[in-house]
Design an enzyme around this catalytic site. Structure first.
Site, PDB file in Angstrom:
ATOM      1  N   HIS A  14      15.138   7.014   2.881  1.00  0.00           N
ATOM      2  CA  HIS A  14      14.030   5.996   3.276  1.00  0.00           C
ATOM      3  C   HIS A  14      13.878   6.121   4.617  1.00  0.00           C
ATOM      4  O   HIS A  14      14.427   5.151   5.698  1.00  0.00           O
ATOM      5  CB  HIS A  14      14.488   4.645   2.800  1.00  0.00           C
ATOM      6  CG  HIS A  14      13.347   3.404   2.889  1.00  0.00           C
ATOM      7  ND1 HIS A  14      13.173   2.919   1.659  1.00  0.00           N
ATOM      8  CD2 HIS A  14      12.689   3.301   3.960  1.00  0.00           C
ATOM      9  CE1 HIS A  14      11.886   2.295   1.974  1.00  0.00           C
ATOM     10  NE2 HIS A  14      11.811   2.118   3.276  1.00  0.00           N
ATOM     11  N   GLY A 167       4.224  -1.399   2.189  1.00  0.00           N
ATOM     12  CA  GLY A 167       3.445  -2.472   2.628  1.00  0.00           C
ATOM     13  C   GLY A 167       4.083  -3.889   2.441  1.00  0.00           C
ATOM     14  O   GLY A 167       5.280  -3.725   1.934  1.00  0.00           O
ATOM     15  N   HIS A 194       9.099   0.219  -2.721  1.00  0.00           N
ATOM     16  CA  HIS A 194       9.545  -1.105  -1.844  1.00  0.00           C
ATOM     17  C   HIS A 194       9.468  -1.982  -2.879  1.00  0.00           C
ATOM     18  O   HIS A 194       8.284  -2.547  -3.478  1.00  0.00           O
ATOM     19  CB  HIS A 194       8.501  -1.246  -0.843  1.00  0.00           C
ATOM     20  CG  HIS A 194       8.518  -0.164   0.495  1.00  0.00           C
ATOM     21  ND1 HIS A 194       8.460   1.192   0.377  1.00  0.00           N
ATOM     22  CD2 HIS A 194       9.067  -0.609   1.732  1.00  0.00           C
ATOM     23  CE1 HIS A 194       8.715   1.589   1.578  1.00  0.00           C
ATOM     24  NE2 HIS A 194       9.214   0.916   2.478  1.00  0.00           N
ATOM     25  N   GLU A 197      12.134  -6.819  -0.319  1.00  0.00           N
ATOM     26  CA  GLU A 197      12.060  -6.888   1.055  1.00  0.00           C
ATOM     27  C   GLU A 197      11.809  -8.198   1.850  1.00  0.00           C
ATOM     28  O   GLU A 197      12.594  -8.350   2.862  1.00  0.00           O
ATOM     29  CB  GLU A 197      11.207  -5.828   1.867  1.00  0.00           C
ATOM     30  CG  GLU A 197      11.456  -5.724   3.180  1.00  0.00           C
ATOM     31  CD  GLU A 197      10.604  -4.416   3.668  1.00  0.00           C
ATOM     32  OE1 GLU A 197       9.730  -3.843   3.069  1.00  0.00           O
ATOM     33  OE2 GLU A 197      10.548  -4.281   4.737  1.00  0.00           O
TER      34      GLU A 197
HETATM   35 ZN    ZN Z   1      10.223   1.390   4.190  1.00  0.00          ZN
END
Ligand code: ZN
Length: 329
Positions: A14, A167, A194, A197
């Protein structure tokens, strides 16, 4: 300790190309292309309050990443840093649509990154592969168009080995992009997403349901026993990025990355940098932070990396070679 960590063969899954270029690269490109860059705006600091604030840095960096040469050079620059960290295999991700300001086409951007990967592999003993990102602030149509380029150009597929959606996120992100994700899955593109997060566990559940083989960050799932169980049973790897999560306030303290728990529950995971430049980090530093906080032992590092290689998107023959050369014991 630093050198010991550096010498352990590692992989990274990543790492964003734009967020990871070095200051030297940005300065050289700015000079070469005669572009004014505000150096104060290219990295996040401890005062960064959120992912949204963190993402602003990319706008400044992207000003110098709009030409074929700058893209080739950027891959070589990041792989040089990876080599310095003791990385033997890296997947670099980038969003082609963010590099069209000076007239490059999506195909030209992807081709330039592939050229960069070939050049970097010829320069450093690192196997380099690429992931193409759709963006969560772009439409499904735009993201599908980007993914389609990979399918239409088989020659790119040796290096472009998967796709991602990057994003900001909210609770509805995955349903909103189900069309893009389903398109990628239907065409057998390897998928990492993703998710989780910003504390949104629902996105991690949704990402798994939609077929992600890996989850970018997924840090919020560490507090959800049922979700950890799902990650384990569905065999989905967490791409953990400690320093980035501290900066975006995804976590308040490093101890929230409860690696002893992940080990106990046998949840697959890997440590990554996310954005070397924006976060001002490198992979050695990420491991040192975890070691200093007793979240990991030195002996864990080869074990984690060897296991994570199973989740890499590179072809099986190269995986076998990497295991034979660096991760045998
Ligand atoms: Zn990332």
């Amino acid at each position: 300790m630093k050198n010991t960590v550096r010498e352990i063969p590692k992989i990274e899954l990543h790492c964003h190309l734009d967020g990871s270029v070095s200051l030297a690269y940005i300065q050289a490109q700015a000079e070469e292309q005669n572009i004014a860059i505000d150096i104060d705006k290219i990295s996040a600091d401890a005062q960064c309050q959120s992912l949204v604030e963190y993402l602003v840095c990319f706008d400044e960096i992207l000003k110098v990443m709009q030409t074929e040469k700058s893209l080739v050079d950027s891959v070589v620059d990041v792989v040089s840093q990876a080599h310095h960290d003791g990385i033997k295999y890296i997947e670099l991700r980038f969003a082609p649509k963010l590099h069209l300001d000076k007239g490059l086409s999506v195909l030209e951007v992807i081709s330039a990154a592939v050229q960069g990967a070939i050049k970097a592999e010829a320069t450093y003993p690192v196997v380099v592969r690429l992931l193409v990102c759709g963006m969560k602030h772009h439409s499904n149509e735009e993201n599908i168009e980007v993914f389609q380029h990979i399918l239409e150009h088989p020659s790119l597929q040796e290096y472009v080995v998967g796709v991602d959606l990057a994003g900001g996120e909210d609770d509805n992100t995955m349903p909103e992009f189900a069309d893009s994700i389903t398109f990628a899955k239907a065409h057998q593109l390897n998928l990492t997403l993703h998710a989780g997060e910003c504390g949104c566990n629902k996105n991690v559940y949704d990402a798994i349901k939609l077929g992600a083989r890996r989850v970018g960050h997924g840090v919020s799932s560490i507090k959800d026993a049922q979700l950890l169980e799902t990650l384990k049973t569905e065999d989905v790897l967490l791409e953990i990025c400690p320093c980035s999560n501290l900066q975006t306030k995804a976590i308040q303290h490093i101890s929230e990355i409860d690696i002893p728990l992940l080990k106990k529950l046998d949840v697959p995971f890997l440590i990554n940098t996310d954005n070397r430049g924006v976060t001002q980090t490198n992979l050695v530093q990420e491991y040192l932070l975890l070691l200093d906080n007793q979240l990991l032992t030195l002996e864990d590092i080869p074990v984690i990396n060897k296991r994570a290689l199973k989740y890499a998107f590179v072809e099986p023959e190269i995986k076998s070679q990497l295991i034979e050369t660096y991760f045998k014991s």
